[in-house]
Each structure stands twice: as structure tokens, then as C-alpha cells.
Design an enzyme around this catalytic site. Structure first.
Site, PDB file in Angstrom:
ATOM      1  N   ARG A   1      41.912  62.212  40.863  1.00  0.00           N
ATOM      2  CA  ARG A   1      42.375  63.029  39.726  1.00  0.00           C
ATOM      3  C   ARG A   1      43.390  62.258  38.878  1.00  0.00           C
ATOM      4  O   ARG A   1      43.760  61.118  39.194  1.00  0.00           O
ATOM      5  CB  ARG A   1      43.000  64.336  40.223  1.00  0.00           C
TER       6      ARG A   1
ATOM      7  N   LYS B   1      59.312  52.440  42.322  1.00  0.00           N
ATOM      8  CA  LYS B   1      58.638  51.939  41.115  1.00  0.00           C
ATOM      9  C   LYS B   1      59.304  50.654  40.596  1.00  0.00           C
ATOM     10  O   LYS B   1      58.648  49.792  40.033  1.00  0.00           O
ATOM     11  CB  LYS B   1      58.612  53.032  40.034  1.00  0.00           C
TER      12      LYS B   1
ATOM     13  N   TYR C   1      61.938  57.698  44.050  1.00  0.00           N
ATOM     14  CA  TYR C   1      60.806  57.318  43.185  1.00  0.00           C
ATOM     15  C   TYR C   1      61.150  56.074  42.359  1.00  0.00           C
ATOM     16  O   TYR C   1      60.372  55.120  42.281  1.00  0.00           O
ATOM     17  CB  TYR C   1      60.491  58.506  42.276  1.00  0.00           C
TER      18      TYR C   1
ATOM     19  N   ASP D   1      40.987  57.955  47.998  1.00  0.00           N
ATOM     20  CA  ASP D   1      41.954  59.057  47.897  1.00  0.00           C
ATOM     21  C   ASP D   1      42.065  59.731  49.260  1.00  0.00           C
ATOM     22  O   ASP D   1      41.301  59.416  50.176  1.00  0.00           O
ATOM     23  CB  ASP D   1      41.554  60.074  46.807  1.00  0.00           C
TER      24      ASP D   1
HETATM   25  P1  NAD Z   1      48.528  62.705  40.512  1.00  0.00           P
HETATM   26  O1  NAD Z   1      49.398  63.371  41.526  1.00  0.00           O
HETATM   27  O2  NAD Z   1      47.781  63.547  39.548  1.00  0.00           O
HETATM   28  O3  NAD Z   1      47.456  61.761  41.279  1.00  0.00           O
HETATM   29  C1  NAD Z   1      47.823  60.898  42.319  1.00  0.00           C
HETATM   30  C2  NAD Z   1      46.628  60.685  43.230  1.00  0.00           C
HETATM   31  O4  NAD Z   1      47.047  59.855  44.305  1.00  0.00           O
HETATM   32  C3  NAD Z   1      46.123  62.001  43.839  1.00  0.00           C
HETATM   33  O5  NAD Z   1      44.716  62.097  43.711  1.00  0.00           O
HETATM   34  C4  NAD Z   1      46.566  61.898  45.273  1.00  0.00           C
HETATM   35  O6  NAD Z   1      45.724  62.606  46.183  1.00  0.00           O
HETATM   36  C5  NAD Z   1      46.523  60.391  45.508  1.00  0.00           C
HETATM   37  N1  NAD Z   1      47.335  60.035  46.670  1.00  0.00           N
HETATM   38  C6  NAD Z   1      48.600  60.447  46.917  1.00  0.00           C
HETATM   39  N2  NAD Z   1      48.987  59.986  48.129  1.00  0.00           N
HETATM   40  C7  NAD Z   1      47.949  59.272  48.618  1.00  0.00           C
HETATM   41  C8  NAD Z   1      47.740  58.576  49.838  1.00  0.00           C
HETATM   42  N3  NAD Z   1      48.671  58.558  50.804  1.00  0.00           N
HETATM   43  N4  NAD Z   1      46.558  57.958  50.037  1.00  0.00           N
HETATM   44  C9  NAD Z   1      45.589  58.001  49.093  1.00  0.00           C
HETATM   45  N5  NAD Z   1      45.737  58.651  47.913  1.00  0.00           N
HETATM   46  C10 NAD Z   1      46.901  59.291  47.698  1.00  0.00           C
HETATM   47  O7  NAD Z   1      49.464  61.662  39.774  1.00  0.00           O
HETATM   48  P2  NAD Z   1      49.290  60.942  38.356  1.00  0.00           P
HETATM   49  O8  NAD Z   1      50.152  61.626  37.387  1.00  0.00           O
HETATM   50  O9  NAD Z   1      47.859  60.748  38.046  1.00  0.00           O
HETATM   51  O10 NAD Z   1      49.980  59.540  38.695  1.00  0.00           O
HETATM   52  C11 NAD Z   1      49.251  58.373  39.035  1.00  0.00           C
HETATM   53  C12 NAD Z   1      50.238  57.221  39.152  1.00  0.00           C
HETATM   54  O11 NAD Z   1      50.933  57.059  37.907  1.00  0.00           O
HETATM   55  C13 NAD Z   1      51.294  57.420  40.225  1.00  0.00           C
HETATM   56  O12 NAD Z   1      51.576  56.186  40.850  1.00  0.00           O
HETATM   57  C14 NAD Z   1      52.497  57.888  39.413  1.00  0.00           C
HETATM   58  O13 NAD Z   1      53.705  57.610  40.077  1.00  0.00           O
HETATM   59  C15 NAD Z   1      52.327  57.084  38.153  1.00  0.00           C
HETATM   60  N6  NAD Z   1      53.003  57.653  36.966  1.00  0.00           N
HETATM   61  C16 NAD Z   1      52.614  58.843  36.426  1.00  0.00           C
HETATM   62  C17 NAD Z   1      53.270  59.330  35.286  1.00  0.00           C
HETATM   63  C18 NAD Z   1      52.878  60.629  34.597  1.00  0.00           C
HETATM   64  O14 NAD Z   1      53.483  60.976  33.580  1.00  0.00           O
HETATM   65  N7  NAD Z   1      51.887  61.364  35.093  1.00  0.00           N
HETATM   66  C19 NAD Z   1      54.327  58.609  34.722  1.00  0.00           C
HETATM   67  C20 NAD Z   1      54.701  57.411  35.325  1.00  0.00           C
HETATM   68  C21 NAD Z   1      54.025  56.941  36.432  1.00  0.00           C
END
Ligand code: NAD
Length: 445
Positions: free
Chosen positions: A215, A355, A351, A236
Site C-alpha cells: 500500500r 531516517k 523515527y 510486505d
Molecule cells: P504506509 O504505512 O502506508 O506503508 C508502509 C508499508 O510497509 C505497509 O504496507 C506495511 O505493511 C509495510 N511494513 C511495515 N512494517 C513492515 C515489516 N516489518 N515488514 C514488511 N513490511 C512492513 O506508509 P507510507 O506512507 O506509504 O510510507 C512508506 C515509506 O515512506 C516509509 O518508510 C515512511 O517512513 C516513508 N515516508 C512517508 C511519508 C508520508 O508522508 N507518507 C513521508 C516521509 C517518509
């Protein structure tokens, strides 16, 4: 999640209303055309300082595109590219001023300003190095002036030997894929591996792993890589197996339900890849979690569990892959950091640590990776419209969106496109880069 303010600002009634009330009017960004991704068109005005070094490379980069070189005397709307590599003294910086002073008003809505300079360490002397470093400040300020028009300004710094590798970054910066990448400094270095030249399907037949692919941003990454011809191995957690399998079937990829923090996960992942291919093209470490709490209230589980997902597992997987030759001669490693890892954030000591460490991983591994023909880079997303950010309280969410030069949040595809660029074979000169995908958010800028 949709941004109602942005939609209203771009409706006929909203435009009149917002303008009468003096409200900010963010422009709907122009992204890649799904029917013709990577197609470059429109007018571009080229400028160069005296003694500029990259005219030939810029010219040949645009040759096979549908872009038209614009006449300086015509005031049509266009993109602006300026080669500033010849500027060596404070006095010569006038040339940069004169070009943009004269032409910035002809910049198209959602237009691109691209300045090309020399990495200060590649300059002839410290005076020129200092002046070239000045381009950072210029680009970051100009980006703030033009952002309200949906336009961006980015800087491409060329290191020794990087002149042969500027076509990929130039084309990417001109494309709809870079719509939310603003005020960034990319460095082009000597290519670490061979560069192919399929600009429409750069990843045709190549196999890449995306963690957290069920996702959000991970799903968008898988979609973009598949669009570009890749066979994606989506990873995932087992709880997300159903969505993961459905997505990977739709994209013609493979699903590997696996908690990346579980015992032996790195070896399981590596052996799964080895069973499919002798040459893995890349891995995108996207899986990540937040466990926000003020430090005094944070449990050790919230710290340790997050650190294992966001950092520990990433390092273990890299180690397992690099014990083999799977990635050698053209492989790509991409980390997903966050602007929180650059700026810090209340309630995110865990976090932001993880990062920041992803950024550290890129900085400390780039040289060793290059010696094996591998690149390692990272994106640092800002406010991206996902389930994660939909959960943020309304007022904070609005602030997160508006406090950027483009006045809006990004979409998962904006992050995915930058990653698609990093892993394209043509980007073999892009190594050790960390790019914010944040529309020039004021956080940590
Ligand atoms: P999200 O929570 O929608 O998706 C993260 C996915 O990672 C999920 O499908 C989850 O099941 C999977 N996951 C989590 N733990 C796991 C594990 N132990 N093993 C396998 N899969 C695992 O998050 P997102 O918003 O799509 O974020 C994706 C990345 O981008 C992350 O690293 C997040 O820190 C980074 N990020 C997101 C944003 C934002 O605004 N959404 C901003 C900065 C950084």
C-alpha cells in the site's frame, strides 16, 4: 486522500473567490502522462555563462526528445536551462543574474528551471568553488519565487567525470516525474556502470525488490517500476498478503509475504531473489513505520521495534545481498528517508533517528558501492498524501500541505518517480544523492 483546498483553488469559481480574498492559490501540478510516460515536449530556452562546459551534453540530451529550443527574443512560455559552470568569480555571477532577470517572466506554469554547475570540489580553485557553491542559495531562493506557479528550480552539480552522465538527470528534471521535487541539488558523478538508452521502458525485464509494497508509497513505487518494464518482487508483512498478491498479479510481479524484522528475513529475501535471477537490478527499502510519542513517554518497544523496521532490517538485507554478486555491475539500492530525518520533529526522536541513519547509510556506503558498479541513493519525502498523513489532525495536515513553495502535499507517485529515475540504468552517474521530495517544504530547508 484528496486536498479539497487545492481542488477548489483550481475550479473556475474557486479561482475568482480565492483571488478576491487574497488566499494562496496552489497550482495543480502537471505529472507524467500515463499514456506516454517520459515523453518530453514544450519549449526550452538554453543559456550559458562564458566558458561554460556542458553545451554539447545539454544539446545531445534534448536531441531525441520532442522539445523545441526556444529563441531568446521570443517571449513564449518555456522551461529555462542555464549552464553556469563557467562562472569563476563574483563579478562573473552577473551573467547568471542577467539571464534569469531577463527571462524568468517567460517561465511556463509548472515550468522547470534547471541550473548546471560544477561540484565545488571539482572546481579549478577555491574562488571558483565558492562561487559555484553560491548556486545552492540562488536555486533555493528562486524556487521560492516561482513555486506559486507550480514551477520548480533544481541544480545539477557535475563532479569530475560526471559530464558523461548528465543526460538522465537533465531529462528527469524536465519531465513530469519531477513535479514535486523542488530546490534540490543533484550531483552527477563518473558513471559506476554501463548506461543503456531505452528512455521509454528503462527497466524492461529487470527484477527489483520493493519492501512495503502492499500500500501507500510502496504500492506506487511498484506501479511505476512495472510501468517502466520491471518485474517487481513485492515484500510486505504476512497480514497484508492478500493485497500484496493481488497487486503483484496485476503488475506481473512476484509476492513475498515476509516481516522484514523476523528471524532470518534477510537470508530468506536474498535466497528468494537468487532463485529467480542471477542479476538483481535493485532493492527499494520502502517499508517503514512511525511510533510517535514524546521521548519521556516513549516505551522501549516503540523505539526498538521502529528501529528494526526502518533501519536494522535495511542494513541486514543490504549485508545479505552484498555478500553475493547479485547487485554487482549495475545494481541499485534506494533508501526511503524522510524530511523528519533532516529537520527533526516533535514526538519523532525514534523515527528521525532511523531516517537520519538511512541518509548516513547512503553517505557512508556510496564509495564502496561504486567500486562494485552499484549506486546507492535515498529519497526524503515531505508531506505525501497517504493513509499515514490522513491520520494527522486537520489543522496540522493543512499546515503540512501549505508550508511548501508549491503550496500542496505530494502524491505517492511523486516519490515513486524519483525512485524510478534513481534505478534507471541511465542514472549510473547518480550515486550518494539524497533528494527531498517535498515541494520545498520549509521544514529543515
Ligand atoms: P504506509 O504505512 O502506508 O506503508 C508502509 C508499508 O510497509 C505497509 O504496507 C506495511 O505493511 C509495510 N511494513 C511495515 N512494517 C513492515 C515489516 N516489518 N515488514 C514488511 N513490511 C512492513 O506508509 P507510507 O506512507 O506509504 O510510507 C512508506 C515509506 O515512506 C516509509 O518508510 C515512511 O517512513 C516513508 N515516508 C512517508 C511519508 C508520508 O508522508 N507518507 C513521508 C516521509 C517518509
Amino acid at each position: 486522500m484528496s486536498d479539497t483546498y487545492l481542488e477548489l483553488a483550481n475550479s473556475a469559481l474557486g479561482k475568482k473567490l480565492f483571488s478576491a480574498m487574497g488566499l494562496p492559490e496552489p497550482v495543480a501540478l502537471v505529472r507524467e502522462d500515463p499514456e506516454q510516460p517520459h515523453k518530453l515536449s514544450g519549449q526550452v530556452l538554453l543559456g550559458a555563462s562564458l566558458g561554460a562546459l556542458f553545451a554539447d551534453q545539454i544539446g545531445s540530451s534534448l536531441q531525441d526528445t520532442s522539445m523545441q529550443i526556444s529563441d531568446p527574443l521570443v517571449t513564449e512560455k518555456r522551461h529555462l536551462i542555464y549552464d553556469a559552470s563557467g562562472i569563476a568569480t563574483a563579478e562573473q555571477s552577473t551573467e547568471l543574474y542577467e539571464f534569469f532577470h531577463q527571462h524568468i517572466k517567460s517561465l511556463a506554469a509548472c515550468g522547470r528551471v534547471i541550473v548546471i554547475g560544477l561540484k565545488p570540489s571539482a572546481a579549478a580553485n577555491s574562488e571558483q568553488g565558492a562561487v559555484q557553491r553560491g548556486l545552492h542559495g540562488f536555486i533555493k531562493s528562486l524556487a521560492k519565487e516561482i513555486g506559486r506557479n507550480g514551477s520548480t528550480a533544481n541544480l545539477l552539480m557535475v563532479d569530475n567525470g560526471g559530464d558523461t552522465a548528465i543526460e538522465a538527470p537533465l531529462r528527469f528534471l524536465l519531465s513530469g516525474g519531477s513535479a514535486f521535487m523542488n530546490a534540490q541539488i543533484l550531483t552527477s558523478s563518473k558513471p559506476v556502470a554501463a548506461m543503456a538508452a531505452d528512455w521509454t521502458q528503462p527497466l524492461l525485464g529487470k527484477m527489483l525488490v520493493v519492501t512495503g509494497a502492499a500500500r501507500g508509497i510502496g504500492l506506487a513505487i511498484a506501479e511505476v517500476l512495472a510501468r517502466d518494464g520491471a518485474i517487481v518482487i513485492g515484500v510486505d508483512v504476512p497480514q497484508a498478503e492478500e493485497e500484496l498478491r493481488a497487486t503483484m498479479t496485476r503488475l506481473g510481479g512476484l509476492a513475498l509475504p515476509l516481516d522484514i524484522t523476523s528471524e532470518g528475513a534477510a537470508t530468506i529475501l536474498r535466497d528468494f531473489c537468487s532463485a529467480q535471477t542471477s542479476s538483481l537490478h535493485g532493492i527499494i527499502h520502502n517499508a517503514g513505520v512511525t511510533r510517535d510519542k514524546m521521548l519521556s513517554r516513549m516505551t522501549d518497544h516503540q523505539w526498538n521495534m521502529l528501529m528494526q523496521v526502518n533501519l536494522g532490517s535495511v542494513q541486514r538485507i543490504n549485508t545479505a545481498l552484498l555478500e553475493t554478486e547479485l547487485l554487482d555491475n549495475g545494481g541499485k539500492i534506494v533508501g526511503v528517508a524522510s524530511i523528519s530525518g533532516i529537520a527533526g520533529n516533535v514526538g519523532q526522536t525514534n523515527y528521525a533517528f532511523s531516517k537520519s541513519a538511512v541518509i548516513g547509510m547512503v553517505e557512508t556506503s556510496a564509495q564502496a558501492c561504486a567500486s562494485r558498479g552499484i549506486t546507492i541513493n535515498a529519497v526524503a519525502p515531505g508531506f505525501i498524501e497517504t493513509q499515514m498523513t490522513a491520520a494527522i489532525p486537520f489543522v496540522t495536515r493543512q499546515m503540512g500541505r501549505r508550508l511548501s513553495s508549491l503550496g500542496q502535499g505530494g502524491l505517492p507517485i511523486d516519490v515513486a518517480e524519483v525512485i524510478g529515475f534513481f534505478v534507471s540504468p541511465q542514472a549510473a552517474g547518480i550515486n550518494g544523492n539524497v533528494v527531498r521530495v517535498c515541494g520545498q517544504s520549509i521544514l529543515g530547508a
